[in-house]
Design an enzyme around this catalytic site. Structure first.
Site, short mmCIF file in Angstrom:
data_model
loop_
_atom_site.label_atom_id
_atom_site.label_comp_id
_atom_site.label_asym_id
_atom_site.label_seq_id
_atom_site.Cartn_x
_atom_site.Cartn_y
_atom_site.Cartn_z
N TYR A 42 0.82 -1.22 0.00
CA TYR A 42 0.00 0.00 0.00
C TYR A 42 0.86 1.26 0.00
CZ TYR A 42 -3.48 -3.22 2.11
OH TYR A 42 -4.31 -4.26 2.41
N GLN A 43 2.10 1.14 0.43
CA GLN A 43 3.02 2.27 0.56
C GLN A 43 2.47 3.33 1.52
OE1 GLN A 43 4.00 3.58 -3.42
NE2 GLN A 43 5.13 1.72 -3.85
#
Length: 113
Positions: free
Chosen positions: A40-41
């Site tokens: 997802y960062q």
């Protein structure tokens, strides 16, 4: 750990400031469990949001928040697992936010064929 958690998956076009604002608002509403993933960062941004919530007095300490993360299917191979977990744990903001007060849980995400 609270059963209900706030997921932090976003589109890549969403600015990190928006994610920080959303997480801070979730903390204001009472959320204390947040889910992230390297995929997802948002792990580092989640750490920034927790620090902001402490700064503005929504929570008193990092120990009030539970973080969970995901071991993505591309890292779910014996020779990659430890490195992937170390990457998550090495993120400075996540470490400072978690402060080892609450265990970072890891879920393995698999793809069905």
């Amino acid at each position: 750990m609270p059963v209900l958690g706030w997921g932090t998956a976003t589109y890549s076009t969403v600015a990190s400031e928006i994610v920080v604002q959303a997480v801070v608002q979730a903390i204001e509403l009472g959320y204390r469990h947040f889910d992230a993933a390297s995929f997802y960062q948002t792990e580092s941004t989640l750490g920034d949001a927790i620090q902001e919530a402490i700064r503005v007095g929504l929570i008193k300490s990092r120990e009030e928040v539970f973080l969970t993360s995901n071991l993505w299917c591309t890292d779910a191979h014996p020779h990659l697992v430890v490195r992937a977990l170390q990457t998550t744990l090495r993120l400075e903001n996540v470490i400072r936010a978690a402060h080892f007060g609450n265990v970072l849980l890891v879920k393995v995400v698999t793809m069905k064929h």
